[in-house]
Design a protein around this motif. Structure first.
Motif: not given
Length: 406
Positions: A181, A211, A214-215, A219, A221, A314, A317
């Motif tokens: 992403v 970020e 996402l981590n 995922i 980043c 969220q 994704l």
């Protein structure tokens, strides 16, 4: 959650619209169990084994045939069975076997008495409590049978799933590849932390929270940094992001009066899905496509960016990554004070949920609820979902924060 401002999509309709347009990534990889944490299963896992694989003792004690036992008799001990070292000798009628936890129970023996309920004599073992037939034995296949589905496709592999796979002797699993992403912030006023601020400038904070979330979602980043309000640079960044990522997230540039560049570029390079959601904070939220990649435009205000990512991006994704959809945990709580609603919008206020001395779940506000006030978010452990005014002492719905922010 159907309330909405004129022209703004309801939260539920926004979610439904996005999820209907998202197809999980199709590429699969096989990873060893040692690096599988956080990956999402691409196929059902079928058990290659019965679990337990054999009858075994749940206790340290003595295994025997229940039909041989009579109150007051002393049973001679024919031998010992250890975990990993089965007993292979004969066990005469009326005798028992010393057995340890996890050791295989020999065929014909059907009950184990725990050692605390026995006494040693010169002739053998006396039971000091009446045993129960078939007690303390874990039977072959009582938990899992060969061919059973033990984990379904779409399951995220966590610290509870990995030991199960190891128990089944599986050294590797097939999973969806990790998402990539791209994220960037837009705005001439934004500066990196650690650099001096000039008049009218602020530090860029949104990418740090995005970020981090996402981590936590497993995922990858691709952080493109801060992009100034320049249509040529924005266009180049969008094109590069679409070439390298599965989805694109921006913060800033989607509010009324700021949206021209981003919206025009969406129309030029892809498509606009919707541009406004009836929620507070976070009304200026955009969804669309840049070429064939999904685009999520978050508001620039820090709390608005956080809330829209959490509530809207969220779940989108998670579906894109192939994860099974799980509804957020929402429960009723007693309001410790009045909560005022945002008219015609669902208000995701920051709250702190706790249990009072009477064992009741209660919730209070963590302070000022402005869309730029992050301190109240740091002090919170839940969202208070306010659709109408909530008087003190009445029930309100709260949504506990999940693992991506805790």
């Amino acid at each position: 959650m159907s309330c909405c401002d004129a022209g703004a999509m309801s939260v539920q309709d926004a979610l439904t619209t996005m999820l209907a347009q998202i197809t999980p990534v199709s590429a699969h990889i096989t990873v060893p169990l040692t690096t599988a944490q956080g990956h999402i299963l691409a196929e059902n896992v079928l058990s290659p084994l019965n679990m337990p694989p054999f009858d075994n003792s749940a206790m340290d004690g003595y295994a025997f045939r229940f039909a041989d036992w009579r109150d007051g008799i002393v049973m001679p001990v024919a031998g010992t069975a250890l975990a990993g070292q089965p007993f292979s000798g004969e066990i005469p009628v009326g005798a028992c076997l010393r057995i340890m936890t996890g050791a295989q129970v020999p065929a014909g023996l059907d009950t184990v008495i725990m050692q605390e309920h026995t006494a040693q004599t010169s002739e053998g073992v006396l039971f000091t409590q009446q045993p129960k037939a078939k007690a303390n034995i874990r039977y072959l296949g009582e938990e899992i049978r060969i061919g059973d589905v033990v984990l379904t496709a779409g399951t995220r592999l966590h610290a509870r799933a990995l030991p199960l796979l190891a128990t089944l002797g599986l050294p590797e699993v097939k999973v969806h590849r990790r998402l990539k992403v791209a994220i960037f912030s837009t705005g001439d006023e934004l500066k990196l932390p650690g650099t001096p601020l000039h008049e009218g400038e602020i530090y860029d904070s949104n990418r740090y929270g995005i970020e981090a979330m996402l981590n936590r979602m497993g995922i990858e980043c691709l952080n493109f940094g801060i992009i100034p309000d320049d249509p040529a640079q924005l266009r180049d960044t969008f094109i590069q992001a679409a070439q390298t990522a599965d989805a694109i997230i921006t913060s800033g540039g989607v509010s009324v009066g700021e949206a021209d560049y981003t919206k025009d570029l969406l129309l030029e390079l892809g498509e606009v899905g919707f541009w406004s959601v009836a929620m507070k904070p976070g009304k200026p939220f955009a969804f669309g496509k840049i070429r064939d990649k999904h685009f999520f435009g978050l508001p620039g205000n820090p709390v608005s960016a956080f809330v829209t990512f959490y509530q809207l991006v969220q779940p989108a994704l998670r579906k894109l990554a192939g994860e099974i959809s799980v509804a957020p945990l929402r429960i009723p709580a007693i309001a410790e004070h009045n909560f005022r609603s945002a008219k015609n919008r669902v208000d995701f206020q920051r709250g702190y949920m706790s249990v009072n001395t009477e064992g009741q779940i209660t919730v209070r506000s963590t302070g000022a609820q402005g869309s730029g006030m992050f301190t109240s978010l740091c002090a919170a452990n839940c969202f208070v979902i306010v659709e109408n005014d909530v008087p003190v002492g009445t029930s309100v719905t709260v949504e506990l924060f999940n693992e991506i922010v805790n």
